[in-house]
Write a protein that holds these residues in place. Structure first.
Motif, PDB file in Angstrom:
ATOM      1  N   ILE A 162      -5.115 -18.804 -24.898  1.00 52.58           N
ATOM      2  CA  ILE A 162      -4.579 -19.951 -24.016  1.00 52.58           C
ATOM      3  C   ILE A 162      -5.176 -19.861 -22.521  1.00 52.58           C
ATOM      4  O   ILE A 162      -5.347 -20.686 -21.873  1.00 52.58           O
ATOM      5  N   LEU A 163      -5.348 -18.391 -21.999  1.00 54.39           N
ATOM      6  CA  LEU A 163      -5.908 -18.319 -21.006  1.00 54.39           C
ATOM      7  C   LEU A 163      -7.281 -18.842 -20.791  1.00 54.39           C
ATOM      8  O   LEU A 163      -7.753 -19.528 -19.760  1.00 54.39           O
ATOM      9  N   HIS A 164      -7.932 -18.773 -21.573  1.00 55.19           N
ATOM     10  CA  HIS A 164      -9.441 -19.056 -21.784  1.00 55.19           C
ATOM     11  C   HIS A 164      -9.455 -20.555 -21.889  1.00 55.19           C
ATOM     12  O   HIS A 164     -10.288 -21.455 -21.229  1.00 55.19           O
ATOM     13  N   ALA A 165      -8.384 -21.317 -22.456  1.00 55.34           N
ATOM     14  CA  ALA A 165      -8.307 -22.811 -22.656  1.00 55.34           C
ATOM     15  C   ALA A 165      -8.001 -23.380 -21.319  1.00 55.34           C
ATOM     16  O   ALA A 165      -8.470 -24.153 -20.731  1.00 55.34           O
ATOM     17  N   PHE A 166      -6.967 -22.489 -20.566  1.00 56.26           N
ATOM     18  CA  PHE A 166      -6.655 -22.974 -19.358  1.00 56.26           C
ATOM     19  C   PHE A 166      -7.785 -23.177 -18.422  1.00 56.26           C
ATOM     20  O   PHE A 166      -7.832 -23.777 -17.382  1.00 56.26           O
ATOM     21  N   ALA A 167      -8.565 -22.074 -18.406  1.00 53.55           N
ATOM     22  CA  ALA A 167      -9.757 -21.925 -17.579  1.00 53.55           C
ATOM     23  C   ALA A 167     -10.672 -23.000 -17.667  1.00 53.55           C
ATOM     24  O   ALA A 167     -11.577 -23.160 -16.748  1.00 53.55           O
ATOM     25  N   GLN A 168     -10.588 -23.912 -18.869  1.00 50.70           N
ATOM     26  CA  GLN A 168     -11.351 -25.203 -18.852  1.00 50.70           C
ATOM     27  C   GLN A 168     -10.802 -26.422 -17.961  1.00 50.70           C
ATOM     28  O   GLN A 168     -11.318 -27.373 -18.098  1.00 50.70           O
ATOM     29  N   ASN A 169      -9.699 -26.119 -17.799  1.00 49.87           N
ATOM     30  CA  ASN A 169      -8.733 -27.215 -16.954  1.00 49.87           C
ATOM     31  C   ASN A 169      -9.004 -27.188 -15.347  1.00 49.87           C
ATOM     32  O   ASN A 169      -8.467 -26.309 -14.758  1.00 49.87           O
ATOM     33  N   PRO A 170      -9.556 -28.081 -14.898  1.00 50.67           N
ATOM     34  CA  PRO A 170      -9.735 -27.919 -13.335  1.00 50.67           C
ATOM     35  C   PRO A 170      -8.388 -27.898 -12.715  1.00 50.67           C
ATOM     36  O   PRO A 170      -8.576 -27.437 -11.518  1.00 50.67           O
ATOM     37  N   THR A 171      -7.350 -28.173 -13.022  1.00 43.91           N
ATOM     38  CA  THR A 171      -5.944 -28.127 -12.445  1.00 43.91           C
ATOM     39  C   THR A 171      -5.442 -26.505 -12.413  1.00 43.91           C
ATOM     40  O   THR A 171      -4.056 -26.360 -12.217  1.00 43.91           O
ATOM     41  N   ALA A 172      -6.127 -25.707 -13.203  1.00 43.65           N
ATOM     42  CA  ALA A 172      -5.870 -24.306 -13.346  1.00 43.65           C
ATOM     43  C   ALA A 172      -4.364 -24.132 -13.627  1.00 43.65           C
ATOM     44  O   ALA A 172      -3.452 -23.590 -12.951  1.00 43.65           O
ATOM     45  N   PRO A 173      -3.875 -24.599 -14.968  1.00 46.99           N
ATOM     46  CA  PRO A 173      -2.600 -24.411 -15.160  1.00 46.99           C
ATOM     47  C   PRO A 173      -2.144 -22.979 -15.425  1.00 46.99           C
ATOM     48  O   PRO A 173      -2.759 -22.073 -15.544  1.00 46.99           O
ATOM     49  N   ALA A 174      -0.806 -22.853 -15.122  1.00 45.54           N
ATOM     50  CA  ALA A 174      -0.252 -21.762 -15.188  1.00 45.54           C
ATOM     51  C   ALA A 174       0.441 -21.434 -16.625  1.00 45.54           C
ATOM     52  O   ALA A 174       1.427 -22.409 -17.045  1.00 45.54           O
ATOM     53  N   TYR A 175       0.453 -20.314 -17.170  1.00 50.32           N
ATOM     54  CA  TYR A 175       1.213 -20.057 -18.605  1.00 50.32           C
ATOM     55  C   TYR A 175       2.660 -19.737 -18.385  1.00 50.32           C
ATOM     56  O   TYR A 175       3.445 -20.497 -19.088  1.00 50.32           O
ATOM     57  N   ASP A 176       2.879 -19.076 -17.164  1.00 47.35           N
ATOM     58  CA  ASP A 176       3.999 -18.766 -16.713  1.00 47.35           C
ATOM     59  C   ASP A 176       4.145 -18.400 -15.445  1.00 47.35           C
ATOM     60  O   ASP A 176       3.684 -17.349 -14.901  1.00 47.35           O
ATOM     61  N   VAL A 177       4.765 -19.194 -14.486  1.00 42.42           N
ATOM     62  CA  VAL A 177       4.573 -19.065 -13.059  1.00 42.42           C
ATOM     63  C   VAL A 177       5.324 -17.811 -12.723  1.00 42.42           C
ATOM     64  O   VAL A 177       4.909 -17.521 -11.484  1.00 42.42           O
ATOM     65  N   ARG A 178       6.199 -17.397 -13.522  1.00 38.60           N
ATOM     66  CA  ARG A 178       6.912 -16.258 -12.864  1.00 38.60           C
ATOM     67  C   ARG A 178       6.279 -14.978 -13.217  1.00 38.60           C
ATOM     68  O   ARG A 178       6.870 -13.722 -12.967  1.00 38.60           O
ATOM     69  N   TRP A 179       5.031 -15.043 -14.124  1.00 33.75           N
ATOM     70  CA  TRP A 179       4.398 -13.812 -14.546  1.00 33.75           C
ATOM     71  C   TRP A 179       3.849 -13.247 -13.260  1.00 33.75           C
ATOM     72  O   TRP A 179       3.186 -13.795 -12.302  1.00 33.75           O
ATOM     73  N   SER A 180       3.958 -11.709 -13.341  1.00 33.01           N
ATOM     74  CA  SER A 180       3.090 -11.040 -12.318  1.00 33.01           C
ATOM     75  C   SER A 180       2.341  -9.918 -13.020  1.00 33.01           C
ATOM     76  O   SER A 180       2.804  -9.190 -13.904  1.00 33.01           O
ATOM     77  N   PRO A 181       1.304  -9.424 -12.285  1.00 28.74           N
ATOM     78  CA  PRO A 181       0.405  -8.480 -12.981  1.00 28.74           C
ATOM     79  C   PRO A 181       1.176  -7.071 -12.915  1.00 28.74           C
ATOM     80  O   PRO A 181       1.615  -6.785 -11.792  1.00 28.74           O
ATOM     81  N   PRO A 182       0.990  -6.199 -14.036  1.00 30.51           N
ATOM     82  CA  PRO A 182       1.440  -4.863 -14.112  1.00 30.51           C
ATOM     83  C   PRO A 182       0.725  -4.053 -12.889  1.00 30.51           C
ATOM     84  O   PRO A 182      -0.324  -4.253 -12.408  1.00 30.51           O
ATOM     85  N   GLN A 183       1.500  -3.298 -12.172  1.00 32.57           N
ATOM     86  CA  GLN A 183       0.835  -2.406 -11.097  1.00 32.57           C
ATOM     87  C   GLN A 183       0.085  -1.268 -11.523  1.00 32.57           C
ATOM     88  O   GLN A 183       0.628  -0.471 -12.290  1.00 32.57           O
ATOM     89  N   ALA A 184      -1.236  -0.900 -11.079  1.00 30.72           N
ATOM     90  CA  ALA A 184      -1.898   0.178 -11.493  1.00 30.72           C
ATOM     91  C   ALA A 184      -1.607   1.205 -10.723  1.00 30.72           C
ATOM     92  O   ALA A 184      -0.828   0.959  -9.508  1.00 30.72           O
ATOM     93  N   ARG A 185      -1.602   2.567 -10.894  1.00 32.02           N
ATOM     94  CA  ARG A 185      -1.575   3.795 -10.199  1.00 32.02           C
ATOM     95  C   ARG A 185      -2.457   4.013  -9.096  1.00 32.02           C
ATOM     96  O   ARG A 185      -2.195   4.897  -8.404  1.00 32.02           O
TER      97      ARG A 185
END
Ligand SMILES: [Fe+2]
Length: 413
Positions: free
Chosen positions: A163-186
């Motif tokens: 779905i991220l690949h599909a959203f990447a085709q959309n010029p409005t850059a949709p969010a799957y989940d606006v509350r999502w945040s990336p995991p923190q690396a060490r």
């Protein structure tokens, strides 16, 4: 039982079936949770042949239980819709003819609601089978059930990457989940030493594994130093600023052809906005965080980066030995890590009998192994012997890298 799917691995026989029903509900429920933020329209789209619609993932994982568990092992089972086998068989030649993979996005019927009904029908039948299978049939029922759940977990990861690949085709850059945040690396920058030695790699013990993880066997590893941490966006930006994408001397021939054909100038989903690099994430378009591990790079890019850095990608044996020794930070949960090992059968590998023998073995050509697990991998699905594999140009997965250094081996430092 030795499976990561059950909460209590030492479960007693009398409560074992109840535990399996719970595991089945948990895994099936997670698929629906991942699909829940997506509208019926989102669930139809297929943005490239390698990526499948969410609706297809939900139906295909259901067909898997119907075709491999219910039909062979439940005499009273009533197939939900006989047309679904053609639509939702992925690649199992032994299971019959199937719809063309690149055309999955053209299937508007059954609609998302009908796929939900298909899931409900199969869920009820599987739970009934777990409850009622005779003692003689139970071990085989459990074996296929466990494969089916591990299979579904793999598709849970694909629901997000596709779905991220599909959203990447959309010029409005949709969010799957606006509350999502990336995991923190060490953010480890040091290297771990792997002295020369003979080690056993591959799956050991009685827990679940896919057939491609065995047989366990001995390998000679080292001396080599392996990065404890993952390559970061900051390092990748330095590679870009040094004309890394334009310098043919850094690239494999096939890799440089991909750079030119695809117009790659940065990792996947990177977009320059007002002179600043942004990346499409599950939460939408975000500024690239220099400290975060780089993601959505292909094998070709990872290999060119390693060459630019004067280092190498690890072999899968080096990765596994270091991971078993607790020497790697962020081995799991952020990005899959490309290795320079071709995806080949281990010595003595034998695929299992029947259609499920097509699961892994027939793909052992022209692909490269990735180790670890990504932020999209479901909890409990990863393990040290796990072998993921993709074609070297693929970059729609959460794929990154760590490096190894052989300088000391050759007294170069
Ligand atoms: Fe599948």
């Amino acid at each position: 039982m030795g499976t990561a799917l059950l909460k209590d691995a030492s479960v007693q026989p009398e409560s074992e079936r109840a535990e399996w029903i719970e595991a089945f509900r948990r895994v099936r429920g997670e698929t629906e949770r991942r699909a829940a933020p997506l509208s019926a329209e989102d669930q139809i789209v297929q943005s490239m042949p390698d990526a499948s619609p969410t609706k297809w993932h939900r139906a295909h994982t259901t067909w898997f239980f119907e075709a491999f568990l219910l039909q062979p092992h439940d005499k009273g089972y009533r197939v939900f819709d006989p047309r679904f086998a053609f639509l939702f068989n992925s690649y199992y030649v032994a299971a019959g003819p199937r719809h063309a993979r690149p055309k999955r996005g053209l299937i508007t019927r059954p609609n998302a609601e009908e796929v939900t009904a298909y899931r409900v029908h199969v869920d009820a039948a599987v739970e009934r089978l777990i409850d009622t299978a005779g003692a003689a049939d139970w071990p085989e029922t459990r074996r296929i059930l466990e494969i089916g759940l591990n299979h579904e977990e793999q598709h849970q990861e694909l629901i997000l990457t596709d779905i991220l690949h599909a959203f990447a085709q959309n010029p409005t850059a949709p969010a799957y989940d606006v509350r999502w945040s990336p995991p923190q690396a060490r953010s480890e920058t040091s290297y771990a030493e792997l002295p020369e030695g003979i080690h056993t790699i591959g799956h050991q013990g009685d827990g679940y594994c896919f057939d491609n993880e065995g047989p366990a066997h001995r390998v000679l590893v080292g001396p080599v130093r392996i990065a404890r941490g993952l390559v970061t966006n900051r390092e990748w930006l330095a590679f870009m600023q040094d004309d890394g994408y334009a310098n043919a001397a850094l690239w494999l021939s096939d890799g440089f052809a991909a750079v030119q054909n695809e117009g790659w100038q940065a990792p996947g989903y990177w977009i320059e906005v007002d002179g600043e690099w942004h990346q499409l994430t599950l939460a939408g378009l975000k500024p690239v965080d220099p400290a975060a591990p780089v993601t959505h790079v292909s094998y070709y890019e990872a290999e060119a980066f390693a060459r630019w850095a004067g280092k190498h990608l690890p072999t899968e044996a080096e990765w596994e030995v270091a991971a078993r020794g607790g020497q790697l930070a962020d081995a799991y949960g952020i990005v899959w890590q490309w290795t320079r090992s071709a995806y080949l059968p281990y010595p003595g590998f034998a695929a299992c009998d029947g259609a499920l023998g097509e699961y892994n073995g027939k793909f052992m050509i022209s692909q490269m192994v990735l180790r670890g697990a990504s932020l999209a991998t479901p909890a409990g699905h990863s393990r040290v012997s796990y072998r993921n594999f993709f074609y070297p140009a693929a970059r729609w997965q959460f794929s990154g890298l760590r490096l190894v250094d052989y300088a000391e081996r050759f007294h170069l430092s």
